[in-house]
Scaffold this active site. Structure first.
Site, PDB file in Angstrom:
ATOM      1  N   HIS A 112      11.302  86.318 -10.343  1.00 35.24           N
ATOM      2  CA  HIS A 112      10.018  85.687 -10.031  1.00 35.24           C
ATOM      3  C   HIS A 112      10.182  84.185  -9.791  1.00 35.24           C
ATOM      4  CE1 HIS A 112       5.883  86.588  -9.479  1.00 35.24           C
ATOM      5  NE2 HIS A 112       5.414  86.177 -10.629  1.00 35.24           N
ATOM      6  N   ASN A 152       0.334  82.163 -11.822  1.00 34.78           N
ATOM      7  CA  ASN A 152      -1.032  82.576 -11.493  1.00 34.78           C
ATOM      8  C   ASN A 152      -1.977  81.419 -11.227  1.00 34.78           C
ATOM      9  OD1 ASN A 152       0.153  84.972 -12.191  1.00 34.78           O
ATOM     10  ND2 ASN A 152      -1.236  85.434 -13.872  1.00 34.78           N
ATOM     11  N   ASP A 203       9.144  84.732  -4.196  1.00 31.60           N
ATOM     12  CA  ASP A 203       9.779  86.049  -4.290  1.00 31.60           C
ATOM     13  C   ASP A 203       8.915  87.081  -3.591  1.00 31.60           C
ATOM     14  OD1 ASP A 203       7.943  85.527  -6.586  1.00 31.60           O
ATOM     15  OD2 ASP A 203       8.381  87.607  -7.079  1.00 31.60           O
ATOM     16  N   ASN A 263       0.313  86.832  -7.280  1.00 31.59           N
ATOM     17  CA  ASN A 263      -0.685  85.966  -7.908  1.00 31.59           C
ATOM     18  C   ASN A 263      -0.507  84.482  -7.593  1.00 31.59           C
ATOM     19  OD1 ASN A 263      -2.208  88.036  -9.074  1.00 31.59           O
ATOM     20  ND2 ASN A 263      -0.795  88.175 -10.798  1.00 31.59           N
TER      21      ASN A 263
END
Length: 184
Positions: A17, A64, A89, A110
């Site tokens: 991530h 997020n 990613d 997100n």
């Protein structure tokens, strides 16, 4: 402005991530970054590649909510959305591949959703770093928040290097050239 997406903190360092953060760190060497400063909720640095001045950024909020720091930095530097490149990613791309595009949705990512919401537009450049889908029934969250091991770690290193080259191509040669070289 080139923004790499990731989560701050050692527990997330070098996870799938954080492909955006890892790519930005590699890019920093290419553009001659000498120091980072905390600014607008992000680590930011200035550099140059050929005749192009760049601002690199790693939002220090969680993925997020990365749209807030991105918008603040864009305002601080007077950068419009069409001069923004976000490196992130991408589950739906093979782990050895990179894709560049302009605009589009967030595909459930997100970090991208947060940026779309804060900027009020989806029209900015993206360099999508392939991480592939998790094996078997592994939950997506476990996959993206894990560190690649063994040969997968080499592949991750390779794809982040490839994302650096795609980003440099994008800022110097434009989207069409970049897509021809990297999207095929």
């Amino acid at each position: 402005m080139i923004v790499g997406l990731g989560n701050p903190g050692e527990e997330y360092a070098h996870t799938r991530h954080n492909a955006g953060f890892d790519t930005i760190d590699k890019l920093a060497k290419e553009v001659g970054v000498r120091y980072w400063k905390t600014e607008c909720g992000a680590l930011a640095a200035k550099g140059a590649y050929r005749d192009c001045d760049v601002v690199l950024a790693k939002p220090q909020s969680y993925m997020n909510t990365s749209g807030g720091p991105v918008k603040q930095l864009m305002n601080a530097y007077g950068v419009s959305a069409d001069r923004l490149v976000v490196i992130h990613d991408e589950l739906d791309i093979a782990p050895d591949a990179v894709r560049a595009k302009f605009g589009g949705g967030h595909a459930g990512h997100n970090g991208l959703r947060s940026i779309c919401d804060k900027l009020g537009t989806r029209d900015w450049f993206r360099v999508r770093v392939g991480i592939g889908r998790p094996p078997g029934r592994m939950p997506v969250v476990d996959w993206v928040l894990s560190r690649p091991k063994k040969e997968a770690a080499d592949d991750f290193e390779y794809v982040c290097d490839k994302a650096v080259q795609a980003t440099l191509c994008l800022i110097t040669e434009g989207l069409d050239q970049t897509q021809q070289r990297f999207n095929s």
